[in-house]
Design an enzyme around this catalytic site. Structure first.
Site, short mmCIF file in Angstrom:
data_model
loop_
_atom_site.label_atom_id
_atom_site.label_comp_id
_atom_site.label_asym_id
_atom_site.label_seq_id
_atom_site.Cartn_x
_atom_site.Cartn_y
_atom_site.Cartn_z
N ASN A 16 0.82 -1.22 0.00
CA ASN A 16 0.00 0.00 0.00
C ASN A 16 0.85 1.26 0.00
O ASN A 16 0.52 2.24 -0.68
CB ASN A 16 -0.95 -0.01 1.20
CG ASN A 16 -2.05 -1.02 0.99
OD1 ASN A 16 -2.94 -0.81 0.17
ND2 ASN A 16 -1.98 -2.13 1.70
N LEU A 87 1.92 -1.65 12.57
CA LEU A 87 1.42 -2.47 13.67
C LEU A 87 1.86 -1.95 15.03
O LEU A 87 2.56 -2.62 15.78
CB LEU A 87 1.89 -3.92 13.50
CG LEU A 87 1.48 -4.57 12.18
CD1 LEU A 87 2.04 -5.98 12.07
CD2 LEU A 87 -0.03 -4.59 12.02
N LEU A 89 0.44 0.90 18.32
CA LEU A 89 -0.54 1.88 18.76
C LEU A 89 0.10 3.27 18.62
O LEU A 89 1.26 3.45 18.95
CB LEU A 89 -0.92 1.61 20.22
CG LEU A 89 -2.16 2.33 20.74
CD1 LEU A 89 -3.39 1.94 19.92
CD2 LEU A 89 -2.40 1.98 22.20
N HIS A 106 -7.77 -0.45 7.32
CA HIS A 106 -8.02 -1.70 8.05
C HIS A 106 -8.71 -2.70 7.13
O HIS A 106 -9.66 -2.35 6.43
CB HIS A 106 -8.91 -1.42 9.28
CG HIS A 106 -9.07 -2.63 10.13
ND1 HIS A 106 -8.12 -3.03 11.04
CD2 HIS A 106 -10.04 -3.59 10.16
CE1 HIS A 106 -8.51 -4.16 11.62
NE2 HIS A 106 -9.68 -4.52 11.10
N ASP A 147 -8.83 1.14 16.04
CA ASP A 147 -9.83 0.87 14.99
C ASP A 147 -11.21 1.46 15.27
O ASP A 147 -12.21 0.97 14.75
CB ASP A 147 -9.98 -0.65 14.74
CG ASP A 147 -8.68 -1.27 14.26
OD1 ASP A 147 -7.90 -0.57 13.58
OD2 ASP A 147 -8.44 -2.44 14.57
N GLU A 176 -7.79 -2.63 -1.60
CA GLU A 176 -6.84 -1.66 -1.04
C GLU A 176 -6.09 -0.92 -2.15
O GLU A 176 -5.94 0.30 -2.12
CB GLU A 176 -5.84 -2.37 -0.12
CG GLU A 176 -6.48 -2.89 1.14
CD GLU A 176 -5.51 -3.68 2.03
OE1 GLU A 176 -5.85 -3.88 3.20
OE2 GLU A 176 -4.44 -4.09 1.56
C1 GRF Z 1 -3.03 -4.36 4.66
O1 GRF Z 1 -3.87 -5.46 4.45
C2 GRF Z 1 -3.74 -3.34 5.51
O2 GRF Z 1 -5.12 -3.38 5.40
C3 GRF Z 1 -3.35 -3.72 6.90
O3 GRF Z 1 -2.05 -4.27 6.78
C4 GRF Z 1 -1.82 -4.74 5.47
C5 GRF Z 1 -0.55 -4.11 4.98
O4 GRF Z 1 -0.10 -4.65 3.79
N1 GRF Z 1 -3.50 -2.62 7.80
P1 GRF Z 1 1.12 -3.97 3.04
O5 GRF Z 1 2.30 -3.91 4.00
O6 GRF Z 1 0.69 -2.60 2.60
O7 GRF Z 1 1.44 -4.86 1.89
#
Ligand code: GRF
Length: 192
Positions: A16, A87, A89, A106, A147, A176
């Site tokens: 992403n 990942l 907080l 999310h 969230d 995404e």
């Molecule tokens: C994605 O599925 C997003 O929704 C979640 O973590 C994942 C990250 O994937 N929060 P990437 O590192 O962008 O490939």
């Protein structure tokens, strides 16, 4: 006009983050300031470097201090933060200063399958185990509770009885890739 500057926080692969970098590369009003990771060897840092985007690594103890992130973002003139697979907080002090300026992605239809422990394939496993008929992605503001910040946009996909966790993961990734950049763009341009 000064471009709005976005920092992306990511801990993992960064598909992403990389998609956002590509989308805003030639954008007239928005640019990516830096990619921050709390994992030194995160693939996202390597990929972003190749695309000539500034990358920063900071340990969990550093990023857990609100004032540290505030100073960092001020120094880099950051207007918005996007959490793309980050990942950790986000410290309250930072959220207070960047209220409704931090956007999280999310991989479920919040409020379902959100909260502590609900990340990555944990989410998809739980959704498949519960035989849900649909899932999707939520793009929302970050507040003090995991969230639970105000939802900006959600996009759905159907789940068929034969779908595996991997099938669902693929559908979510595709949502995404299609929608995160455009929602971030519209949010920043204040037309959402
Ligand atoms: C994605 O599925 C997003 O929704 C979640 O973590 C994942 C990250 O994937 N929060 P990437 O590192 O962008 O490939």
């Amino acid at each position: 006009m000064n471009k709005k500057r976005v920092a992306i926080f990511a801990s993992g692969t960064g598909s992403n983050a990389i998609n956002l970098i590509g989308y805003f590369k030639e954008h007239k009003a928005i640019e990516i300031g830096f990619i921050l990771s709390n994992k030194k060897d995160a693939l996202v840092l390597e990929s972003a470097k190749k695309l000539d985007v500034q990358t920063l690594f900071f340990s969990n103890s550093e990023v857990s201090k609100g004032h540290f992130l505030i100073e960092l973002c001020k120094t880099h003139h950051i207007d918005y933060v996007v959490l793309a697979g980050y990942l950790r907080l986000i410290p309250e002090g930072f959220i207070d200063v960047f209220s409704e300026k931090i956007i999280n992605l999310h991989p479920s239809l919040l409020p379902n399958y959100g909260g502590k422990g609900m990340y990555g394939s944990n989410v998809h496993k739980a959704v498949i185990e519960n035989r849900e008929k649909e899932s999707g992605i939520s793009i929302h503001y970050v507040n003090q509770k995991f969230d639970e910040g105000r939802i900006i946009a959600q996009f759905k996909c159907p789940i068929y009885s034969t779908d595996t966790v991997k099938d669902l993961e693929d559908k979510i990734r595709s949502l995404e890739q299609s929608y995160l950049p455009v929602v971030v763009e519209k949010t920043i341009m204040e037309i959402v």
